[in-house]
Design a protein around this motif. Structure first.
Motif, mmCIF file in Angstrom:
data_model
loop_
_atom_site.group_PDB
_atom_site.id
_atom_site.type_symbol
_atom_site.label_atom_id
_atom_site.label_comp_id
_atom_site.label_asym_id
_atom_site.label_seq_id
_atom_site.Cartn_x
_atom_site.Cartn_y
_atom_site.Cartn_z
ATOM 1 N N ALA A 116 6.965 13.455 -15.314
ATOM 2 C CA ALA A 116 6.451 12.774 -14.131
ATOM 3 C C ALA A 116 5.965 11.376 -14.478
ATOM 4 O O ALA A 116 6.220 10.423 -13.744
ATOM 5 N N LEU A 117 5.285 11.224 -15.587
ATOM 6 C CA LEU A 117 4.777 9.912 -15.982
ATOM 7 C C LEU A 117 5.933 8.954 -16.238
ATOM 8 O O LEU A 117 5.908 7.812 -15.785
ATOM 9 N N ALA A 118 6.961 9.416 -16.917
ATOM 10 C CA ALA A 118 8.126 8.571 -17.180
ATOM 11 C C ALA A 118 8.771 8.131 -15.861
ATOM 12 O O ALA A 118 9.125 6.965 -15.685
ATOM 13 N N GLY A 119 8.886 9.062 -14.913
ATOM 14 C CA GLY A 119 9.466 8.730 -13.613
ATOM 15 C C GLY A 119 8.639 7.711 -12.855
ATOM 16 O O GLY A 119 9.169 6.775 -12.254
ATOM 17 N N TRP A 120 7.330 7.853 -12.907
ATOM 18 C CA TRP A 120 6.459 6.903 -12.213
ATOM 19 C C TRP A 120 6.463 5.552 -12.892
ATOM 20 O O TRP A 120 6.406 4.517 -12.231
ATOM 21 N N CYS A 121 6.529 5.532 -14.202
ATOM 22 C CA CYS A 121 6.591 4.252 -14.907
ATOM 23 C C CYS A 121 7.875 3.508 -14.527
ATOM 24 O O CYS A 121 7.856 2.294 -14.320
ATOM 25 N N GLU A 122 8.969 4.237 -14.387
ATOM 26 C CA GLU A 122 10.228 3.610 -13.960
ATOM 27 C C GLU A 122 10.100 3.045 -12.551
ATOM 28 O O GLU A 122 10.542 1.925 -12.275
ATOM 29 N N ARG A 123 9.491 3.815 -11.646
ATOM 30 C CA ARG A 123 9.324 3.338 -10.265
ATOM 31 C C ARG A 123 8.474 2.075 -10.211
ATOM 32 O O ARG A 123 8.804 1.130 -9.506
ATOM 33 N N VAL A 180 -0.429 -1.893 5.845
ATOM 34 C CA VAL A 180 0.101 -1.845 4.480
ATOM 35 C C VAL A 180 1.336 -2.734 4.352
ATOM 36 O O VAL A 180 1.490 -3.453 3.359
ATOM 37 N N THR A 181 2.205 -2.726 5.358
ATOM 38 C CA THR A 181 3.401 -3.576 5.326
ATOM 39 C C THR A 181 3.019 -5.056 5.261
ATOM 40 O O THR A 181 3.631 -5.823 4.508
ATOM 41 N N ALA A 182 1.996 -5.441 6.030
ATOM 42 C CA ALA A 182 1.559 -6.842 6.019
ATOM 43 C C ALA A 182 0.952 -7.232 4.670
ATOM 44 O O ALA A 182 1.164 -8.349 4.188
ATOM 45 N N ARG A 183 0.227 -6.315 4.050
ATOM 46 C CA ARG A 183 -0.438 -6.635 2.769
ATOM 47 C C ARG A 183 0.505 -6.555 1.576
ATOM 48 O O ARG A 183 0.293 -7.228 0.569
ATOM 49 N N PHE A 184 1.504 -5.686 1.677
ATOM 50 C CA PHE A 184 2.430 -5.468 0.561
ATOM 51 C C PHE A 184 3.871 -5.563 1.077
ATOM 52 O O PHE A 184 4.597 -4.560 1.131
ATOM 53 N N PRO A 185 4.331 -6.764 1.458
ATOM 54 C CA PRO A 185 5.643 -6.891 2.108
ATOM 55 C C PRO A 185 6.829 -6.517 1.224
ATOM 56 O O PRO A 185 7.879 -6.129 1.735
ATOM 57 N N ASP A 186 6.681 -6.604 -0.076
ATOM 58 C CA ASP A 186 7.800 -6.312 -0.977
ATOM 59 C C ASP A 186 7.696 -4.940 -1.639
ATOM 60 O O ASP A 186 8.415 -4.666 -2.602
ATOM 61 N N ALA A 187 6.828 -4.096 -1.128
ATOM 62 C CA ALA A 187 6.602 -2.787 -1.738
ATOM 63 C C ALA A 187 7.798 -1.863 -1.533
ATOM 64 O O ALA A 187 8.551 -1.989 -0.569
ATOM 65 N N CYS A 188 7.917 -0.932 -2.451
ATOM 66 C CA CYS A 188 8.887 0.150 -2.336
ATOM 67 C C CYS A 188 8.180 1.320 -1.644
ATOM 68 O O CYS A 188 7.104 1.734 -2.076
ATOM 69 N N TRP A 189 8.777 1.829 -0.577
ATOM 70 C CA TRP A 189 8.169 2.925 0.187
ATOM 71 C C TRP A 189 8.841 4.245 -0.167
ATOM 72 O O TRP A 189 10.070 4.334 -0.219
#
Length: 151
Positions: free
Chosen positions: A39-46, A16-25
């Protein structure tokens, strides 16, 4: 949504790190689903701040959730609701959620009922997530095999 499933130390995180190097974990314990709108608002912000969010740590989250909820059906529905919120946030933002899930079904069935319950819930969650994911990968020995397209 993409899903990476595999056993302990199978190489899921490295792939996953190799495929998505700039991802937020994130760890699953930080999800905190209160109400669907919140929850939807929080996920949209993330997803707006990081177009790819990787979520790991599901085994620990499931173990804690089992201790708090005695009804397996209610807990499974709660997990389905979490998945639905993630999918809705993806649609709204154009971002992507990547789940790293543990494979527990290939080992010995535990004798203790609590451990069997934990294993069962993990299996149900994997099924529910795989059903909703666009792509599903099974990771073993550092190799990823596509189980569901598009991959």
């Amino acid at each position: 949504m993409q899903l990476f499933i595999g056993g302990a130390c199978a190489g899921k995180g490295d792939i996953v790190t190799a495929r998505f190097p700039d991802a937020c974990w994130l760890k699953a314990g930080t999800l905190g689903v209160v109400g669907k709108g919140d929850a939807l608002a929080g996920w949209c912000e993330r997803l707006a701040s990081a177009p790819v969010v990787v979520i790991t740590g599901w085994a620990d989250w499931l173990a804690r959730a089992l201790a708090d909820e005695g009804d397996d059906d209610r807990l499974r529905q709660r997990l389905v609701d979490i998945l639905q919120v993630m999918l809705e946030a993806e649609k709204e933002t154009g971002g992507e959620v990547v789940l790293i899930l543990p494979e527990m079904g290939r080992g010995i069935v535990p004798l203790a009922s609590e451990e069997r319950r934990w294993r069962d819930l993990a299996g149900w969650f994997n099924q529910d997530a795989a059903c909703r994911a666009d792509a599903v990968w099974y990771v073993r020995h550092g190799l990823a095999q596509c189980l569901k397209r598009p991959c």
